[in-house]
Design an enzyme around this catalytic site. Structure first.
Site, PDB file in Angstrom:
ATOM      1  N   ASP A 133       4.110   1.947  -4.617  1.00  0.00           N
ATOM      2  CA  ASP A 133       3.092   2.315  -5.589  1.00  0.00           C
ATOM      3  C   ASP A 133       2.891   1.135  -6.536  1.00  0.00           C
ATOM      4  O   ASP A 133       3.831   0.710  -7.212  1.00  0.00           O
ATOM      5  CB  ASP A 133       3.604   3.549  -6.352  1.00  0.00           C
ATOM      6  CG  ASP A 133       2.642   4.005  -7.427  1.00  0.00           C
ATOM      7  OD1 ASP A 133       1.619   3.324  -7.642  1.00  0.00           O
ATOM      8  OD2 ASP A 133       2.924   5.032  -8.056  1.00  0.00           O
ATOM      9  N   ASP A 170      -8.532  -4.473  -2.586  1.00  0.00           N
ATOM     10  CA  ASP A 170      -9.751  -3.840  -2.071  1.00  0.00           C
ATOM     11  C   ASP A 170      -9.641  -2.329  -2.221  1.00  0.00           C
ATOM     12  O   ASP A 170     -10.294  -1.569  -1.519  1.00  0.00           O
ATOM     13  CB  ASP A 170      -9.927  -4.243  -0.593  1.00  0.00           C
ATOM     14  CG  ASP A 170     -11.300  -3.856  -0.048  1.00  0.00           C
ATOM     15  OD1 ASP A 170     -12.246  -3.739  -0.854  1.00  0.00           O
ATOM     16  OD2 ASP A 170     -11.436  -3.665   1.166  1.00  0.00           O
ATOM     17  N   ASP A 185       0.846  -1.199   0.000  1.00  0.00           N
ATOM     18  CA  ASP A 185       0.000   0.000   0.000  1.00  0.00           C
ATOM     19  C   ASP A 185       0.876   1.240   0.000  1.00  0.00           C
ATOM     20  O   ASP A 185       2.039   1.200   0.394  1.00  0.00           O
ATOM     21  CB  ASP A 185      -0.929   0.021   1.207  1.00  0.00           C
ATOM     22  CG  ASP A 185      -2.161   0.894   0.955  1.00  0.00           C
ATOM     23  OD1 ASP A 185      -3.252   0.333   0.835  1.00  0.00           O
ATOM     24  OD2 ASP A 185      -2.014   2.129   0.844  1.00  0.00           O
ATOM     25  N   LYS A 193     -11.920  -4.977  -6.227  1.00  0.00           N
ATOM     26  CA  LYS A 193     -13.132  -4.149  -6.101  1.00  0.00           C
ATOM     27  C   LYS A 193     -13.442  -3.497  -7.439  1.00  0.00           C
ATOM     28  O   LYS A 193     -12.550  -3.080  -8.171  1.00  0.00           O
ATOM     29  CB  LYS A 193     -12.916  -3.082  -5.034  1.00  0.00           C
ATOM     30  CG  LYS A 193     -14.152  -2.236  -4.779  1.00  0.00           C
ATOM     31  CD  LYS A 193     -13.927  -1.229  -3.690  1.00  0.00           C
ATOM     32  CE  LYS A 193     -13.921  -1.895  -2.324  1.00  0.00           C
ATOM     33  NZ  LYS A 193     -13.871  -0.918  -1.237  1.00  0.00           N
TER      34      LYS A 193
END
Lengths: 1051, 359
Positions: free
Chosen positions: B126, B163, B110, B203
């Site tokens: 990244d 997510d 993250d 997602k």
């Protein structure tokens, strides 16, 4: 189906020229006449793509570049007959990525102008020349992996452009590109000048200043303004383009927040910083006043407001060299988000999520702030003002603490004071005033009442009351001869004196005609209205306790006083009735009383006369978007009802007819002495603050609406009155209910009902259209009584009753279904978010009677429907149906004895939530149920009463996303035409054939007739709308969309 | 909304706190697992956009600690029910025992810093950056060296999950675009490290033109389904794309230096006939022809037990309910400093002239 009209967020704006503005509204490009505020042309630019930007080349007014997503094209506007224009769309081109900005150069060395686009990955591409057909987009600089939220291209010359890009992670990249002709082929050389972490949040807006603006700030060459998620606006000096910086990728730094320290090396000098809005800031612009040379920054935010900031130099040696001072604030839109704007010649146009296009004059905005003047030094010894009264459109009579009276001339550069009277002892320390055009009355503690006549500038005593005067009220009775009526109330006196005065005649005649009115107990008169009817003089008085009393002066008691005929308590709860106006009704037997109060509402009461006795009935009473101190009202020159009062520290004027705020004055709040005189587009407001007289004169609306807007947030439900008035009720996430009409191709809002505390869940009309029901969270279910044909407001609305509340529950009433037993008695089934349902009986009286209660399982119920069991032979057939988030519909029986509802069968249709339900009756007591699911499916279910059987034909991929809205537009002879809509933004027309003779669903045949894109995102509901000719559907969500269902579709 | 009323309004918010999850989204992954058996045979996983780390927590508890949650609880429950019906058969059908898996490798990536989790390698990087791949491969296999190995992982991973979602702006087109870019970023990275036959879960916003995205994903995976866990609200556009059996086209070579932003569907699965099938539950399904080769509507699956809590319903709180504090406070918003400044200038609703507050 044909598209008729939509009102959706305005996502792009550009001035075509002085008189025409272009707006991107969903897929449509519209051209409006700026002055006339009329629509000149509308054209669909891209297939299935909303417009996100428009740019008009500065030097040539024939061609604009319009883009949306990765699509871009040239649009020409060709003037046609009668001042109208035609929009001609050129070939549609597609870039390989989302477009953030397009910049048009001045004339280049090639002759024509060049148009360059920058993408969301910071790539640069060249558009083909506007004059050539068949050209294609030429990539010049490839994109990178960083994702931008904003970028701007500014041409520095015919062959060089500068680009400022703002990333999702708070970085700004300033780079330039030089175009070179290499062997007849255009090549680009590019260089990064600055790469720096500019903000702590995503950067949503950047602008590079012109050299004129930069010149004003210490002779710089160019500035950069940025705005962000972090709520700040920052200014940077990017004059020096000789500097080179590695690109973001070359720096090999981790993008993202929290890695700020490492890259200040390539940051430009910071010039200034200010905390802007209380929300995210979407756009930023430079503006400068060419006459004074002052430089401003305009910011536009998620909070639907725009703020003007003056840039001023800091004298101190520490800190940043400039500071930004807020000098203007406008909130031209409802709800949230200004999505687009355009600036030209000191005019600011903004486009909102509410679908409105508003226009403001930039210069008015900032000078308005300095409109207030304290008393001039010449008048230093005037003293403190006690009371004001307008005696004409520009002058007030003012009384002072010392008891002196001055005529104050307001409009000039300086306020001019003329002494009318030196100190009058009786007015010392205390005075009250009332005025109408041409004269004013003033009284003080000794009970002496004076009249000031404006034409002769004379002050004369008119009455001696002997006690401290509590209030003076005046109204004109007739114009020719001029007759006015004056009411005087005194402290500690149980009667009020009514004087009929003809100011143009001698005093003596007028003095004699005095009537004494007996004021009811506990009544403190705060407002007054007078009417003459069939030789009777009628007086209506409003009280501090919220009631209205009326008098007929022909009726006298033994002491020759007039007792009140009747009292109407609670007209404004227990709060002060601040103003009463009387309007005649359609017959001699009725009149209408409009009242305003400090309960935050205004009301209209219908007065009918039986044997000369008035009967009052409230037909309209709603809260206003300001208050609770609603202080007065009047009509403007166009006969629009205006209401005024206070919102926190502001004085606010609202036009009821246009539903727009007319004026807002920062005056410090309600607790001060003030007076207001309305005029056509504003008025004069005078007030006392810190013992000084202030004035604000508004001759122009601060914002004009080129196109009025609707809800500021997404619409959650809609219902259209079945009574032929086609009144549209919409309920939105902003907790408002709006009543609108759709006529001549546009929506017009009549009223905004603000009573719910949460987003609206469901709306339904009674079958005759005289009641509207609405539900939301916190167990709110309101019953609104609708009365038509009321003067000046057209439709009257009162909240007549509400669902009983346990007081502790925050349950949402997800949906309900109302059946009328008679005109004002209803049976209501309501479903709740805790998987329960209740059956209510709502008689005309206030009390709701709980008939039965039932529990479902654990899932949230989403829909319910009464089943009309008209036949008696099916005693045990189900009474109602529910749908829920578990994808089932359930049928329910009601046992009256047990006051219990219990479900008798459950039938699974969808995998999860049922979001839409509609039904129609079929022969032999059968029923067709159509459901839309979160699972992308449409369920077509036949319910046969024999055996209570449900059989379903399921269309699993009816849409690409949740099916949220359904409407049956036509049903005849075994065929049903259904329109469905989804959050995939498709609207589909289906033909469903039903042959009940066949087994199960074998006789159900489904054909897709058509499939269209709607510009409404987040579709939540749909209703059949009777159009002036034919039929249509109204699709609601983020906006409203009308489609005509042509007869050719219904075969 | 106060903590307690949020407990009532949102059962999963309350449960997350009670069960020690960093965010309610843990239940989404658990419910996806119930339906898709996501972790079957899985030992090497990459969790993208992982912070605050609730999905990594799920991975940790299932793969490292071997707890029987998600699919496994569902199987256990089913087993118990089977026992009730057919007690005689139970002798030779033992419920599986909790068992930590061997050679588990989980890497969480993250941009935001994330509190460490035992056994999980957290990278602050990244996911769109080419330099992240060697970083990731080294985290998976410490012996990996960028010089000697190809960018395609020598030991590819079984499952890539994401997510990630942007802060939505409210401009639907833009939000859908940014979310699709995040999905492409996750997919591009997955294409570099996923083994043949591997899985990808991410997602997705079910909005305008989502069917174009489905059609493109179908080009690299044999099965593409879209799933909505019960813990995700019906009113939300959020759903999850579950792609199984990774099968890139012949000659496909992934790299982050040249990331994909679209895949052109080559074969058209267009059919022109309506078909009817009668399901076991008696519902007749009518499948409509999908005529546009660039669009394809992925099959939808609601997941999570129907008896599971409904994210849309209000729930009665148990007797004596004590509202707990969140396991982890939410990440500091970018406007944190603005709030602090405001406070200094006169409280949260301070008497400043800033902004449109009074306007």
């Amino acid at each position: 189906m044909q598209h008729e009209h939509h009102r959706v967020p305005v996502t792009a704006l550009a001035f075509w020229n002085e008189n025409v503005i272009l707006a991107g509204e969903g897929t449509l490009l519209k051209a409006y006449d700026v002055d006339r505020k009329t629509l000149l042309a509308a054209v669909e630019v891209f297939d299935g793509q909303a417009i996100h930007g428009i740019v008009v080349a500065e030097h040539e007014e024939t061609c604009a570049v319009v883009w949306g997503g990765p699509n871009v094209c040239y649009v020409e506007a060709i003037p046609s007959a009668k001042g109208s224009i035609e929009l001609k769309v050129g070939p549609r081109l597609e870039a390989n990525d989302w477009i953030l900005d397009v910049g048009c150069s001045g004339a280049s060395h090639h002759g024509g102008s060049l148009a360059m686009l920058v993408t969301a990955h910071n790539g640069l591409q060249m558009l083909p020349s506007s004059t050539l057909d068949g050209g294609k987009i030429e990539p010049l600089v490839p994109g990178s992996n960083c994702i931008l939220y904003c970028a701007e291209i500014r041409w520095l010359s015919g062959s060089q452009c500068l680009i400022a890009s703002g990333t999702a992670f708070g970085d700004v990249i300033v780079w330039s590109c030089i175009l070179k002709d290499v062997d007849g082929k255009l090549c680009a050389e590019y260089q990064t000048h600055y790469t720096f972490s500019a903000h702590e949040g995503s950067i949503f807006g950047v602008q590079i200043s012109s050299s004129e603006v930069a010149e004003r700030l210490g002779g710089r060459q160019r500035l950069l303004a940025t705005c962000s998620d972090d709520r700040t606006i920052r200014l940077w000096d990017v004059s020096d383009l000789s500097k080179g910086s590695p690109t973001l990728i070359e720096q090999q730094r981790q993008t993202g927040f929290g890695s700020i320290a490492d890259n200040d090396a390539y940051a430009p000098p910071s010039l200034g910083k200010v905390m802007g809005h209380m929300s995210r800031i979407w756009h930023i612009r430079f503006e400068h006043d060419t006459t004074t040379g002052d430089v401003f920054v305009l910011s536009f935010g998620e909070d639907a407001s725009n703020i003007i900031w003056a840039i001023t130099a800091n004298s101190g040696k520490t800190g940043l060299p400039y500071s930004l001072q807020q000098v203007g604030l406008q909130r031209p839109h409802n709800g949230k988000n200004i999505w687009s704007l355009a600036l030209k010649n000191h005019r600011v146009a903004t486009g909102g999520a509410d679908g409105a296009v508003s226009l403001q004059r930039f210069l008015t905005l900032q000078t308005d702030q300095d409109e207030s003047y304290s008393e001039g030094s010449a008048a230093k010894n005037i003293g403190v003002f006690r009371a004001y009264g307008f005696v004409d459109n520009a002058q007030i009579l003012a009384s002072t603490d010392r008891g002196s009276l001055y005529l104050v001339d307001l409009p000039g550069k300086d306020v001019v004071y003329t002494t009318i009277s030196d100190a009058i002892p009786g007015l010392r320390g205390y005075s009250v005033m009332a005025s109408i055009s041409g004269c004013a009355f003033v009284a003080g503690a000794d009970g002496e009442v004076w009249v000031y006549k404006h034409h002769s500038r004379t002050l004369t005593p008119i009455a001696t009351t002997g006690r401290k005067v509590a209030g003076l009220f005046v109204q004109q009775v007739s114009a020719n001869p001029l007759e006015i009526v004056l009411l005087i109330t005194n402290m500690g006196k149980s009667t009020a004196s009514l004087y009929y005065i003809e100011p143009d005649r001698s005093h003596d005649a007028s003095r004699s005609d005095v009537q004494e009115l007996c004021i009811p107990n506990g009544f403190v008169t705060t407002s007054f209205a007078h009417a003459r009817r069939e030789g009777h003089n009628l007086v209506f008085l409003g009280s501090r306790n919220g009631s209205i009393a009326n008098f007929d002066t022909t009726l006298k008691d033994e002491d020759d006083r007039t007792p009140h005929m009747s009292q109407y308590p609670g007209a404004h709860g227990v709060e002060t009735v601040t103003e009463i106006l009387i309007a005649p009704g359609s017959s001699d037997n009725e009149m209408y009383l409009t009242s305003s109060g400090r309960d935050g509402t205004y009301a209209v009461h219908e007065v009918t006369f039986v044997d000369q006795r008035p009967n009052m009935r409230t037909v309209h009473q709603i809260s206003l978007p300001f208050g609770p101190n609603i202080e007065g009202m009047g009509f403007n020159e166009q006969d629009h009802l205006w209401l005024w009062g206070f919102r926190s520290t502001q004085f606010v004027v609202l036009d009821i007819a246009t539903q727009q705020e007319v004026m807002a004055v920062e005056c410090g709040g309600a607790h001060r002495i003030w007076s207001f005189q309305p005029n056509r587009d504003g008025g004069i407001f005078v007030w006392t603050k810190a013992s000084k007289l202030y004035r604000q004169i508004q001759l122009q609306l601060p914002c004009e609406m080129i196109n009025p807007g609707g809800h500021g947030r997404e619409i959650k439900c809609t219902a259209i009155s079945p009574d032929g008035s086609r009144l549209i009720a919409t309920g939105a996430e902003d907790t408002d209910i709006k009543l609108s009409t759709y006529q001549n191709g546009t929506f017009r809002t009549l009223h905004t009902l603000q009573k719910h505390n949460t987003g609206i869940q469901h709306l339904q009309w009674s079958s005759n259209g005289s009641y509207l029901f609405s539900s939301g969270g916190f167990e709110e279910l309101f019953v609104w009584k609708i009365t038509k044909d009321i003067p000046s407001i057209n439709i009257g609305v009162i909240c007549e009753s509400k669902h009983p509340r346990s007081g502790t529950s925050d349950l949402r009433i997800m949906s309900f279904d109302v059946q009328d037993s008679d005109e004002a008695t209803f049976n209501i089934i309501a479903v709740y978010s805790d998987s329960t349902l209740r059956s209510w009986h709502k008689p005309q009286t206030q009390t709701w009677i709980l008939l039965a209660k039932g529990d479902y399982l654990t899932s949230c119920l989403t829909q319910c429907l009464h089943l009309n069991t008209t036949s008696t032979h099916l005693q045990d057939s189900p009474r109602l149906l529910t749908a829920s988030t578990d994808g089932h519909i359930a049928s329910w029986n009601h046992s009256d004895e047990l006051q219990r509802l219990s479900w008798s069968s459950r039938h699974k249709i969808h995998q999860n939530a049922i979001l839409a339900l509609t039904s129609c009756n079929l022969p032999t007591q059968s029923r067709l149920l159509i459901t839309g699911g979160d699972d992308n499916a449409i369920g077509i279910t036949l319910h046969r009463p024999d055996g209570n059987s449900f059989r379903t034909l399921l269309l699993p991929n009816a849409h690409a996303a949740a099916v949220t809205a359904l409407a049956i537009v036509k049903a005849d002879r075994g065929r049903v035409w259904l329109v469905s809509a989804s959050i995939d933004q498709r609207v589909k027309l289906w033909r469903v054939g039903i042959d009940l003779g066949k087994e199960g669903v074998d006789g159900v045949d489904v054909r897709l007739v058509g499939d269209w894109l709607t510009s409404v995102a987040d579709v939540s509901c749909m209703e059949v709308l009777e159009l002036e000719e034919g039929k249509g559907v109204l699709v609601c969500g983020v906006g409203m969309d009308v489609w005509r269902v042509g007869e050719d579709g219904l075969v | 909304m106060g903590k307690s009323s949020k407990d009532k309004r949102d059962a999963y918010y309350r449960l997350a706190k009670e069960q020690g999850w960093r965010a309610r989204s843990a239940f989404k992954l658990l419910q996806l697992d119930e339906e898709f058996n996501l972790f079957e045979g899985v030992t090497r996983v990459v969790d993208l956009c992982a912070a605050p780390g609730s999905w990594s927590q799920v991975l940790s508890r299932i793969l490292i600690k071997g707890e029987r949650i998600g699919r496994a609880t569902w199987e256990d429950k089913r087993y118990a029910e089977l026992l009730k019906i057919q007690p005689q058969d139970s002798a030779h059908e033992q419920p599986p025992r909790p068992e930590p898996r061997k050679d588990v490798k989980i890497v969480a990536i993250d941009l935001q810093p994330m509190s460490p989790l035992e056994g999980i390698t957290c990278l602050k990087a990244d996911i769109t950056h080419p330099s992240t791949i060697p970083l990731l491969l080294r985290a998976l296999d410490p012996s990996y060296s960028a010089e000697t190995s190809s960018i395609e992982a020598s030991h590819p991973v079984d499952l890539v999950i994401s997510d990630g979602a942007p802060d939505v702006t409210g401009l639907h087109d833009l939000d859908i675009y940014v979310q699709s870019q995040l999905l492409w970023a996750a997919l591009n990275l997955a294409l570099c490290v996923l083994k043949l036959g591997g899985r990808f879960v991410a997602k997705i916003f079910r909005g305008k033109d989502v069917d174009i995205l489905y059609a493109q994903l179908k080009c690299v995976f044999a099965r593409v389904e879209v799933a909505k866990p019960r813990s995700s609200r019906a009113s939300s556009v959020e759903a999850f794309i579950v792609c199984t059996d990774f099968r890139p086209p012949e000659g496909f070579k992934a790299s982050l230096d040249n990331p994909l932003q679209q895949i052109k569907p080559t074969t058209s699965s267009a059919d022109s006939e309506q078909t009817r099938t009668v399901r076991d539950d008696g519902i007749t399904e009518l499948h409509l022809p999908q005529t546009d080769p660039n669009r394809w509507i992925a099959p939808f699956l609601a997941c999570g037990d129907l008896s599971a809590f409904d994210a849309d319903a209000s729930h009665k709180l148990p007797e004596g309910h004590v509202s707990l504090d969140p396991v982890q406070p939410p990440t500091a918003p970018p406007y944190r400093r603005a709030l602090e400044e405001r406070k200094k200038m006169g409280g949260a609703y301070g008497k400043t002239k800033l902004g449109g507050g009074g306007g």
